[in-house]
Design an enzyme around this catalytic site. Structure first.
Site: not given
Ligand SMILES: Cc1cc2nc3c(=O)[nH]c(=O)nc-3n(C[C@H](O)[C@H](O)[C@H](O)COP(=O)(O)OP(=O)(O)OC[C@H]3O[C@@H](n4cnc5c(N)ncnc54)[C@H](O)[C@@H]3O)c2cc1C
Length: 426
Positions: A13, A78, A166
């Site tokens: 996200f 990375v 859920e």
């Molecule tokens: C089961 C579940 C249910 C959820 N339900 C909700 C909900 O109902 N409502 C809500 O608001 N939030 C919800 N969340 C939380 C929400 O999904 C997260 O807050 C959100 O995805 C965070 O976004 P982010 O970009 O920080 O990380 P993420 O979306 O986790 O993305 C991380 C990215 O980094 C990449 N990555 C990791 N390490 C590396 C590396 N070393 N090199 C290159 N790429 C890398 C991964 O491949 C991925 O693409 C839920 C989470 C889960 C797991």
């Protein structure tokens, strides 16, 4: 060595929101991600329980960004960052590559945390990645359709937050509506005094009552103390111990930052909290580096929740500073638009701004509308609507059609990857 104006790490996200915002000024951007898809994590539990198919919640990130000419996508992990030289190392299928950047936005998310019991990772199912959901789906299908003993039909879900609620609700429905010859016994274990503790009040009470009415055993004020292949030991705060004979444990209780957070901390001198998350500056920069931003689940700032709106808003804020639309150094402020969780079919809870609280079918339709709006891609939205109608109006679980091989054996203690040998998604 490849060079670019901006590198965004992560296709979740936060990373997607940052890349889209940068594209508005046509800033040359390389988005690097360890996973090739943009994963809609909030719907992982629906893939795990057969409601949706895997590709409906995980379009390829290259397709999602195909119309953004200034953004290119690189698949790789990375592994190292030299913040002084502004160069990072990416492990790809073709070997290590180096990329030089002017600005870096890191959105690498979080992993599951096990409160010091990392050995439980091999004994439980988690729901963080698409592979996790696909592995759990194959395992559930196996338990319901090929195994007959009680432990195979007993499921323990650990963690009474939104994901735990859920998952517990849906597994119970699998036994009640879909695999009616093999009813499911479901326990939901939560250390706090109530489910959905961050919601509290009548939303937590409604959630508990709805799940209990559906047949879920809710154990609050209760902690897991041991997990073995066919059993889970729990202890309540008043010292009572119980052993639950269950072959399936779904773990949704703790969070820890991805290993990249440690790499960034070392490279920038940024401190981390107990979960390894980066303690970022108010303007989302990291340590003393004005050109390195970290956002989303891998960070900690002002106790903002680990939720997708925080990651998306932070991604846009960091991108706006990089492209000059917002002055550098501007503090990030989170606009809370509310939270919601599905309890089971036709029941959800919504905690919206201005004290608006919805429960039951009203909450459920609100949940459906919001998730449809945020699901990426027109085809996925149409596909999800069809699958939801089939699952929630009818009695199909279209996602199970994707499981092409199902093993007889359930997961074994010490296995590295429960998914690999169990399933292949079409
Ligand atoms: C089961 C579940 C249910 C959820 N339900 C909700 C909900 O109902 N409502 C809500 O608001 N939030 C919800 N969340 C939380 C929400 O999904 C997260 O807050 C959100 O995805 C965070 O976004 P982010 O970009 O920080 O990380 P993420 O979306 O986790 O993305 C991380 C990215 O980094 C990449 N990555 C990791 N390490 C590396 C590396 N070393 N090199 C290159 N790429 C890398 C991964 O491949 C991925 O693409 C839920 C989470 C889960 C797991």
């Amino acid at each position: 060595m490849r060079t670019t104006d901006v590198v965004v790490i992560g296709s979740g996200f936060g990373g997607l929101a940052a890349a889209k915002q940068l594209a508005k000024s046509e800033v040359e951007t390389v988005l690097i991600s360890a996973t090739p898809e943009h994963l809609f994590q909030p719907l992982l539990y629906q893939v795990a329980t057969g409601v949706l198919s895997a590709d409906e919640i995980a379009p390829p990130i290259a397709d999602v960004l195909a119309d953004k000419e200034s953004v290119s996508v690189m698949h790789g992990r990375v592994t190292a960052v030299d913040a002084a030289a502004k160069v990072l190392t990416v492990e790809t299928d073709q070997g290590d590559e180096q990329v030089r950047y002017e600005s870096l936005i890191v959105a690498a998310g979080a992993n599951q945390g096990y409160f010091g019991h990392d050995e439980w990772a091999d004994r439980t199912f988690s729901l963080k990645t698409l592979d996790d959901a696909v592995a759990l789906r194959a395992h559930l299908l196996d338990c319901f359709t090929t195994q007959t003993d009680e432990a195979a039909h007993t499921f323990v879900v650990v963690g009474g937050g939104a994901t735990g609620v859920e998952v517990a609700g849906q597994i119970r429905e699998l036994g009640a509506r879909y695999f009616t010859d093999a009813p499911a016994k479901v326990y939901l274990v939560e250390g706090a005094g109530d489910l959905l503790p961050v919601y509290g009040g009548r939303l937590s009470t409604f959630t508990r009552k709805t799940l209990e009415k559906a047949g879920v055993d809710v154990l609050t004020d209760t902690f897991v103390t041991d997990i073995e292949t066919d059993s889970v030991t729990v202890r309540s705060v008043d010292g009572q111990q119980r052993v639950l004979d269950a072959r399936t444990v779904v773990w949704s209780a703790g969070v820890k930052a991805t290993p990249l957070a440690g790499v960034i901390a070392e490279a920038t001198g940024c401190e981390t909290d107990r979960a390894g998350r980066l303690l970022i500056n108010p303007d989302l920069t990291v340590g003393g580096c004005a050109d390195v931003f970290a956002i989303g689940d891998m960070t900690s700032l002002n106790n903002y929740p680990g939720q997708s709106p925080v990651a998306m808003q932070q991604g846009r804020h960091a991108a706006d500073m990089v492209r000059g639309a917002t002055p550098r150094g501007t503090a990030f402020r989170y606009l809370d638009k509310g939270s919601m969780a599905v309890v089971n079919r036709h029941n959800a809870v919504v905690d919206a701004p201005f004290g608006i609280k919805l429960t039951g079918i009203l909450g459920w339709f609100t949940w459906l509308g919001v998730h449809l709006f945020y699901l990426v891609g027109f085809r996925n939205r149409v596909g999800a609507v069809v699958s939801w109608c089939r699952s929630f109006l009818g009695t199909a679980r279209p996602g199970f059609d994707e499981v092409v091989t199902v093993p007889v054996d359930a997961m074994a203690v010490g296995e590295d990857d429960h998914g690999e040998a169990q399933t292949t998604a079409a």
